[in-house]
Motif scaffolding. Structure first.
Motif, mmCIF file in Angstrom:
data_model
loop_
_atom_site.group_PDB
_atom_site.id
_atom_site.type_symbol
_atom_site.label_atom_id
_atom_site.label_comp_id
_atom_site.label_asym_id
_atom_site.label_seq_id
_atom_site.Cartn_x
_atom_site.Cartn_y
_atom_site.Cartn_z
ATOM 1 N N PRO A 183 0.826 -1.221 0.064
ATOM 2 C CA PRO A 183 0.017 0.049 0.034
ATOM 3 C C PRO A 183 0.843 1.347 0.001
ATOM 4 C CG PRO A 183 -0.544 -1.208 1.974
ATOM 5 C CD PRO A 183 0.338 -2.102 1.255
ATOM 6 N N ILE A 184 1.851 1.244 0.649
ATOM 7 C CA ILE A 184 2.839 2.336 0.595
ATOM 8 C C ILE A 184 3.509 2.644 -0.531
ATOM 9 C CG2 ILE A 184 5.212 3.120 1.537
ATOM 10 C CD1 ILE A 184 3.265 4.047 3.524
ATOM 11 N N THR A 185 3.579 1.677 -1.177
ATOM 12 C CA THR A 185 4.247 1.694 -2.656
ATOM 13 C C THR A 185 3.346 2.462 -3.586
ATOM 14 O OG1 THR A 185 5.456 -0.147 -2.553
ATOM 15 C CG2 THR A 185 5.270 0.658 -4.620
ATOM 16 N N LEU A 186 1.788 2.050 -3.691
ATOM 17 C CA LEU A 186 0.718 2.406 -4.229
ATOM 18 C C LEU A 186 0.529 4.292 -3.974
ATOM 19 C CD1 LEU A 186 -1.565 -0.490 -4.596
ATOM 20 C CD2 LEU A 186 -0.180 0.493 -6.350
ATOM 21 N N LEU A 187 0.658 4.267 -2.795
ATOM 22 C CA LEU A 187 0.465 5.612 -2.035
ATOM 23 C C LEU A 187 1.616 6.430 -2.702
ATOM 24 C CD1 LEU A 187 -1.632 6.756 -0.207
ATOM 25 C CD2 LEU A 187 -0.202 6.778 1.625
ATOM 26 N N TYR A 188 2.752 6.162 -2.712
ATOM 27 C CA TYR A 188 3.923 6.683 -3.209
ATOM 28 C C TYR A 188 3.473 7.187 -4.834
ATOM 29 C CZ TYR A 188 8.825 7.856 -4.419
ATOM 30 O OH TYR A 188 10.155 8.250 -4.972
ATOM 31 N N MET A 189 3.012 6.176 -5.484
ATOM 32 C CA MET A 189 3.108 6.328 -6.903
ATOM 33 C C MET A 189 1.927 7.326 -7.184
ATOM 34 S SD MET A 189 3.494 2.409 -7.945
ATOM 35 C CE MET A 189 3.580 2.557 -9.552
ATOM 36 N N ILE A 190 0.912 7.553 -6.401
ATOM 37 C CA ILE A 190 -0.298 8.429 -6.569
ATOM 38 C C ILE A 190 -0.130 9.787 -5.813
ATOM 39 C CG2 ILE A 190 -1.866 6.543 -7.239
ATOM 40 C CD1 ILE A 190 -3.276 7.198 -4.497
ATOM 41 N N SER A 191 1.068 9.764 -5.313
ATOM 42 C CA SER A 191 1.441 11.160 -4.261
ATOM 43 C C SER A 191 1.149 12.389 -5.114
ATOM 44 C CB SER A 191 2.639 11.024 -3.597
ATOM 45 O OG SER A 191 3.688 10.877 -4.651
ATOM 46 N N ASN A 192 1.440 12.409 -6.526
ATOM 47 C CA ASN A 192 1.226 13.792 -7.133
ATOM 48 C C ASN A 192 -0.096 14.289 -7.255
ATOM 49 O OD1 ASN A 192 4.038 14.065 -7.775
ATOM 50 N ND2 ASN A 192 3.990 12.969 -9.479
ATOM 51 N N HIS A 193 -1.131 13.206 -7.001
ATOM 52 C CA HIS A 193 -2.541 13.515 -7.206
ATOM 53 C C HIS A 193 -3.306 13.567 -6.084
ATOM 54 C CE1 HIS A 193 -2.105 12.913 -11.488
ATOM 55 N NE2 HIS A 193 -1.368 11.702 -11.317
ATOM 56 N N THR A 194 -2.556 13.363 -4.715
ATOM 57 C CA THR A 194 -3.522 13.388 -3.577
ATOM 58 C C THR A 194 -3.574 14.641 -3.014
ATOM 59 O OG1 THR A 194 -1.176 13.085 -2.420
ATOM 60 C CG2 THR A 194 -2.434 11.205 -2.901
ATOM 61 N N GLU A 195 -4.736 14.923 -2.306
ATOM 62 C CA GLU A 195 -5.070 16.310 -1.779
ATOM 63 C C GLU A 195 -4.256 16.362 -0.507
ATOM 64 O OE1 GLU A 195 -7.730 18.622 -2.271
ATOM 65 O OE2 GLU A 195 -7.543 17.783 -4.564
ATOM 66 N N PRO A 196 -3.338 17.198 -0.215
ATOM 67 C CA PRO A 196 -2.700 17.482 0.851
ATOM 68 C C PRO A 196 -3.358 17.439 2.331
ATOM 69 C CG PRO A 196 -1.752 18.748 -0.816
ATOM 70 C CD PRO A 196 -3.095 18.334 -1.453
ATOM 71 N N ILE A 197 -4.716 18.149 2.011
ATOM 72 C CA ILE A 197 -5.379 18.510 3.309
ATOM 73 C C ILE A 197 -6.114 17.125 3.705
ATOM 74 C CG2 ILE A 197 -7.654 18.666 2.074
ATOM 75 C CD1 ILE A 197 -6.871 20.756 5.148
ATOM 76 N N ILE A 198 -6.171 15.853 2.958
ATOM 77 C CA ILE A 198 -6.879 14.477 3.220
ATOM 78 C C ILE A 198 -5.710 14.134 4.076
ATOM 79 C CG2 ILE A 198 -7.622 12.708 2.407
ATOM 80 C CD1 ILE A 198 -9.050 14.209 0.418
ATOM 81 N N THR A 199 -4.427 13.915 3.318
ATOM 82 C CA THR A 199 -3.339 13.033 3.936
ATOM 83 C C THR A 199 -2.831 13.919 5.044
ATOM 84 O OG1 THR A 199 -1.818 14.468 2.345
ATOM 85 C CG2 THR A 199 -2.541 12.198 1.498
ATOM 86 N N LEU A 200 -2.797 15.079 5.151
ATOM 87 C CA LEU A 200 -2.533 15.799 6.631
ATOM 88 C C LEU A 200 -3.482 15.377 7.805
ATOM 89 C CD1 LEU A 200 -1.522 19.535 5.530
ATOM 90 C CD2 LEU A 200 0.127 17.764 6.592
#
Length: 328
Positions: A122-139
């Protein structure tokens, strides 16, 4: 896990995660005990829901954009659903409830597997989509995980549950920075795995499962006790130990991105985790058990267990030498 890490297509990644989940179920349920069966059932249900959510998110993205590529998760709804699914897979708050229960119901070796190897995909997948993630959600997920990880581990006497909450807190640090500086997030999770492995192997060697049994380690193996103490302090993130490095880098990055308040909140919330690490350290080193041995004690470890611990412990404790290289 390797299928997921080398995948480009969402279906391949999903298939890899399913194979991984089905394969670990008999490992969790290996002990002929209702608790391990319950742990396996909980693990299966949670992972199955997360997989379904992940498949749903990737299907929506393919339907809207016409692409199944992992790197091109351009649809906003898909991205939010995908972060939720991956957070559930890893055991980040608010979908963390399964992790302490599953880890408590299995052996120490399986708990180590769940808390380290099972996080890689899961961390690998999260790393691969990190450009599209919403910072407010991950924070938000990150801050909540740090809070839950600290608060949950507070009253724990079972070491496996305590380590589960420690894992949630470390995941929180990774989640906060994944959309800002994914490389540092990856460094953080790798260092956490390096610290967890020798800690669990030493617990397996001394067969300690609760704080009470941990107090007798000193008379049995003094060297192990000192290493366990240092590993706990390293996990707490105290300098000059390894665990301090990723925390410093994460806080530095957040401040650079004008997120000073978030960084300050994280630093204060990590004091909760520090409390239970220090309590364990105190019980381990500063309290003498009722019976003390008169003879001199030797390093009582089996040779085959010694190698892994011997290799990982120095890395898990003293990497202050590579800190300048990481900061530049």
């Amino acid at each position: 896990t390797l299928t997921v890490t080398s995948a480009n297509h969402w279906m391949t990644a999903w298939l890899g995660l399913e194979l991984n989940m089905i394969s670990i179920l008999p490992v969790i349920a290996k002990q002929k005990h209702p608790r391990s069966t319950e742990a396996a059932t909980k693990y299966f249900l949670t992972q199955a829901i997360a997989s379904a959510l992940m498949l749903f998110a990737s299907t929506i993205n393919a339907w809207q954009t016409g692409s199944w590529n992992i790197m091109q998760l351009n649809n906003k709804l898909s991205c939010i659903l995908m972060i939720a699914a991956l957070a559930m897979k890893m055991g980040a708050a608010p979908t963390h409830f399964w992790l302490p229960e599953v880890m408590q119901g299995t052996t120490l070796a399986t708990a180590l597997l769940i808390t380290t190897w099972q996080k890689i995909a899961p961390i690998t997948l999260l790393y691969m989509i990190s450009n599209h993630t919403e910072p407010i959600i991950t924070l938000s997920i990150g801050l909540l995980s740090i809070l839950v990880g600290g608060w949950g581990g507070f009253n724990q006497t079972q070491l496996q549950k305590m380590m589960a909450y420690s894992s949630i807190a470390h995941l929180g640090w990774t989640m906060t920075v994944i959309s800002i500086a994914p490389n540092i997030a990856l460094t953080n999770i790798i260092i956490y795995m390096i610290m967890s492995a020798p800690f669990f192997t030493l617990l397996m060697t001394t067969t300690s499962k609760t704080l009470q049994t941990m107090t007798t380690t000193w008379t049995h193996t003094p060297t192990t006790t000192i290493i366990l103490m240092l590993l706990l302090l390293s996990m707490a993130g105290l300098p000059p130990l390894t665990g301090f490095t990723p925390k410093l880098l994460i806080l530095d990055n957040l401040v650079t991105h004008k997120l000073t308040l978030t960084a300050a909140t994280m630093a204060l919330l990590s004091l909760l985790s520090l409390t239970f690490y220090l309590r364990t350290t105190y019980l381990l080193t500063s309290t003498a058990p009722p019976t003390t041995t008169q003879s001199t004690t030797t390093w009582r470890l089996k040779p085959h267990q010694n190698q892994t611990t011997a290799i990982l412990t120095p890395i898990a404790l003293f990497n202050i030498t590579i800190l300048p290289a990481l900061l530049t």
